[in-house]
Structure formats: C-alpha cells, structure tokens
Design an enzyme around this catalytic site. Structure first.
Site, PDB file in Angstrom:
ATOM      1  N   VAL A 291       0.981  -1.204  -0.020  1.00 51.20           N
ATOM      2  CA  VAL A 291       0.148   0.042  -0.223  1.00 51.20           C
ATOM      3  C   VAL A 291       0.791   1.226  -0.187  1.00 51.20           C
ATOM      4  CG1 VAL A 291      -1.712   1.134   1.521  1.00 51.20           C
ATOM      5  CG2 VAL A 291      -1.755  -1.263   1.069  1.00 51.20           C
ATOM      6  N   GLN A 294       2.283   1.828  -3.162  1.00 51.57           N
ATOM      7  CA  GLN A 294       1.278   2.479  -4.347  1.00 51.57           C
ATOM      8  C   GLN A 294       1.064   3.851  -4.011  1.00 51.57           C
ATOM      9  OE1 GLN A 294      -0.026   1.151  -7.003  1.00 51.57           O
ATOM     10  NE2 GLN A 294      -1.600   2.701  -7.072  1.00 51.57           N
ATOM     11  N   GLU A 295       1.245   4.099  -2.591  1.00 48.77           N
ATOM     12  CA  GLU A 295       0.570   5.591  -2.678  1.00 48.77           C
ATOM     13  C   GLU A 295       1.753   6.577  -2.952  1.00 48.77           C
ATOM     14  OE1 GLU A 295      -1.960   6.960  -1.324  1.00 48.77           O
ATOM     15  OE2 GLU A 295      -3.127   5.435  -0.899  1.00 48.77           O
ATOM     16  N   SER A 296       3.184   6.070  -2.416  1.00 41.15           N
ATOM     17  CA  SER A 296       4.260   7.145  -2.415  1.00 41.15           C
ATOM     18  C   SER A 296       5.432   6.615  -2.797  1.00 41.15           C
ATOM     19  CB  SER A 296       4.482   7.509  -1.120  1.00 41.15           C
ATOM     20  OG  SER A 296       5.152   6.980  -0.394  1.00 41.15           O
ATOM     21  N   TYR A 421      -5.616   0.696  -8.347  1.00 43.08           N
ATOM     22  CA  TYR A 421      -5.200   0.816  -7.125  1.00 43.08           C
ATOM     23  C   TYR A 421      -4.961  -0.628  -6.651  1.00 43.08           C
ATOM     24  CZ  TYR A 421      -4.332   2.619  -2.158  1.00 43.08           C
ATOM     25  OH  TYR A 421      -4.035   2.820  -1.157  1.00 43.08           O
TER      26      TYR A 421
END
Length: 467
Positions: A291, A294-296, A421
């Site tokens: 996660v 994927q976010e940063s 996502y």
C-alpha cells in the site's frame, strides 16, 4: 506410456517396493534445497515439488522423510543407493542406468538468458563469442552437449555446486554474459534479476519427472503415476504451477525493475515500521508495504496536488482523526495508514468476508468509503453481488458516467482509479511475498547487500570447444 514398456525387474515382484513403504509407514525422498523445489519458509516446509511430495505421501497414507543435502548432480545417485524416489526438478531421461522415471509432470523448456546491455543473442552461433554458464546434472548441460555435436566451436561453463539464483547472479554481475536455464525457473526468478533478459529457447522441451530405483518392482512407480494423473485431471497440478511459478503477465502492472530497485534502496529503511504497524493492526506487513509503495513509492516526503502527504499519503482531516500531527514523519504515517485501513475494513458490512473485505477496504482507502458504497448500490442494480470484489470492481468505473453517478448519494468519482489501485497493490504484494518466502535464496534484496554482490559459493568447470 513409457512404463508400459518396462519389464518387471527379476529382483523383486511388482508391488514389493510399495509394500515396503506402506509397512515402514514413511517414504524417503531425495531432493534439493532450492526455492523452486523445497525450502523452509516462514510457515514451514514449502516449494512446488514439496507440495507434490507431501500430497503423494498423504495419498499413500505414510509420512514424508526428506534428504535435501544434495546438489543437482548427486540426487540420482542417491536415489539408486538410498531413497525410495527422487524429486528435484529432474528431467525425464530413460537412458539413465539404474533408474525408472514417472510419467511427465510438466514441461521443462531450455532457455538462453543474457545480461541486459549486451547485444541480444538470437541463435546458437551468437553464443560462441559469449561467456555462457549452466548447471550440470539438470538436463540443460545435456542439451548443450547435444548442441556442441552440431556446433563444435561452442564452449560453456557448468557448475554442480550452485543453484539457479547463483547462476543468474553471475549473469547480472557480468561474470557471465548468458546462461542456459529452464523457462519456468526464469519466470520465477526474473522478478529478482531485472538485469537479466530472456533470449531464445533451445530445442524441444524436456519433461520434469520423479525418479525411482530400478530393480525394486514397479508398484510404487505405478502408484505415483496414478497420483500424478489424478492431480492433473482435477486441476490441482495447474493451480500449484501458478502458485509457485507465477504469471508472466503481471510484470506489466508491477514495473518490475523500478519496484525491485526501490525494494533494495528504500524499503529496508521502513520495513521494521511496517512490521510494527502490521502487528498492531492485524495485517501482513508486506501488504502494508505494498500500500505504501502504491501511495508514495516509499517516499516519506511525497505530496500530491490535492494536499495528501507522506509515505501513506494521508489527507489532513484523516491525519487529524488518527492523531497524526506530522504526516511527513515515516513512523507516524505508516502507523496512521495502518490504523486507517483497519478502520475502513471494520466499518464495512459483515456480509463482506475474506479477501473481498480486504480488497474493498483498500479501494475505500483510495476513493473513499462513500463512493465504495455507491458502487455497491450500482452493483445491486445491475444484478451483481455487492459483497464480492469482482462484481464491485466492475461497477466502480461507472461512477465516472453521468447516467450512473447522478443516481448515487456521493456523486461523481474517478472510479477507475481504485480498480487499478487494488490491482497494483496485489501485484506488489505478490512480489514482496516471493522475496520474503525465498529466505534470501533468490536475490540479496533482504540481506541489504550491495547491488553488485555475488554469492561467493559455487565454481565452474569449463567445457572447451571440440577440436
């Protein structure tokens, strides 16, 4: 079938070997400690052939005794002298003295792989000027010898004391230009060696099979063939192949080279924080890490144009609700993101269970819980199951279409984004799971070694051109 042509050994009657195994209540298997065959994972013994061996022992109603202290060239000799059978990525070869092989389990296609940056080899003639390596006793060395009969100028190096990961490391480091391996081995390992490319296949596929000592009767071999035929017809064999050897097509989603680079250079700095947050919130740490990527891309200073910030990209209101006062602090961000994902999962209806619940919580992390509920409502309208992720993910992109979002409570959303996502997180998680379960056998990623580090063990014998 091959075995129908084999005469019963005069030494023993057809069922005696099988009867011995049943009476002693265990079957002895000669194997190798490799990521693709058998190894100790975090949850105990695992590996593709271990799964088959364990199920065969269960089929017989006996215990499984493994001897994994062999290299590739020693297994067959150990089968002749000691064990009931051998299972170690062995190529079916009826010409081997003192052995009987089972029916084929799956194909083994020899493949040339090469180091990224050199001129790609496209034919056997291109290999003549390259430093090529392979593993002895695995069947690929036999393929090379057969090719040398037609191309006497061909030369290579082979080793009997290293495994596939070490061989690919030699290619990646520049010690070798190319190697001959099996296609399925490379499919699994390519994630961890993005510096190595696949080139071209060599000849016809061989077959992976189990080996049994000759002169012991055919009862055990026949029982193994019945077992293998059953798991093939039931689809279990295909499911195990997919689980352990993966799928090539998911690399397009992952961006393997970038991901592995970041996993080497960035993830080690935050891995323990992910583990702590996972323990506190009941998640697998690799899922939280996926996660975060994927976010940063594991960048603690990341900031989006919409104002979300930090490694887990929390909004300001969400950070406030979670007690996170500095979104750019990696520890606060990771722990806050884990608590937020858990809270989303807990707020979902109890009718959503298992992996569907997790995937919908991840989608809500991206698009918001309200929009997820809207997509569930659309799913019901369209005759789908709002508790199943596969159905809901088909409805999420409809939140971008006026005829649908006008009917919802929360209105328009970029509903295609949470679908991508969740898909990406699942792919990143797959890769991290491969790395984690490999126990550092695939690549020095977990050991935080320099990128150019090469295992010190393993040596080559040079096979010269024919004069």
């Amino acid at each position: 079938m091959l075995l129908a042509m084999l005469p019963v050994s005069p030494d023993r009657q057809p069922g005696e070997h099988l009867q011995d195994v049943l009476e002693r209540d265990f079957i002895s298997v000669q194997t190798r400690n490799t990521p693709t065959t058998y190894y100790e994972g975090r949850q105990g013994p695992t590996g593709f052939e271990y799964e088959l061996m364990r199920r065969f022992a269960d089929h017989l109603g006996v215990s499984l005794a493994l001897n994994d202290g062999h290299n590739s060239s020693e297994v067959l000799d150990a089968v002749r002298k000691q064990g009931d059978m051998g299972a170690a990525a062995l190529p079916l070869d009826p010409s081997r003295d003192g052995l009987i092989f089972s029916r084929p389990i799956m194909p083994l296609q020899p493949l040339v792989v090469y180091r990224r940056g050199i001129t790609p080899p496209e034919s056997i003639a291109d290999l003549v000027e390259l430093e090529v390596g392979t593993l002895s006793g695995t069947g690929t060395d036999t393929v090379m010898r057969e090719l040398q009969a037609e191309h006497p100028e061909l030369s290579w190096k082979e080793s009997n004391d290293m495994e596939i990961a070490s061989l690919l490391s030699r290619v990646a480091s520049g010690e070798l230009d190319a190697a001959v391996v099996y296609q399925r081995q490379f499919r699994l390992n390519r994630l961890f060696f993005p510096e190595v490319e696949d080139g071209f296949t060599l000849g016809k596929p061989l077959s992976l099979a189990w080996a049994f000592p000759a002169g012991q009767g055919l009862g055990l071999v026949r029982e193994a063939n019945r077992f293998l035929a059953d798991i093939q017809s039931s689809g279990l064999l295909q499911r195990l192949e997919t689980r352990y050897f993966g799928r090539d097509n998911y690399l397009e989603y992952v961006g393997a080279r970038t991901f592995i680079k970041h996993a080497k250079q960035r993830l080690p700095d935050y891995a323990e924080l992910f583990r702590e947050a996972a323990r506190a919130n009941g998640f697998d740490w690799k899922l939280l890490a996926a996660v975060g990527y994927q976010e940063s891309h594991w960048d603690p200073k990341a900031t989006s144009p919409t104002g979300v910030r930090g490694l887990m990209m929390l909004t300001l209101p969400t950070a406030g609700d979670l007690g996170v006062d500095n979104r750019l602090d990696p520890e606060q961000s990771i722990k806050g993101g884990a608590r937020y994902l858990r809270s989303l999962e807990q707020r979902l209806p109890k009718s959503i269970t298992g992996k569907d619940r997790l995937y919908m919580a991840m989608a809500a992390y991206n698009v918001g819980l309200g929009h997820l509920y809207d997509a569930r409502d659309i799913t019901k309208q369209r005759g789908g199951n709002p508790n199943v992720w596969v159905d809901v993910r088909r409805s999420l992109p409809l939140l971008q279409e006026k005829q649908w979002y006008e009917q919802t409570r929360h209105g328009y959303a970029r509903g295609g984004e949470p679908v991508v996502y969740v898909r990406n997180i699942r792919r990143y998680y797959e890769v991290l799971t491969y790395v984690d379960r490999s126990q550092e056998q695939f690549h020095p990623i977990n050991a935080r070694l320099p990128e150019d580090a090469v295992p010190s063990s393993g040596s080559f014998d040079v096979i010269p051109p024919r004069s």
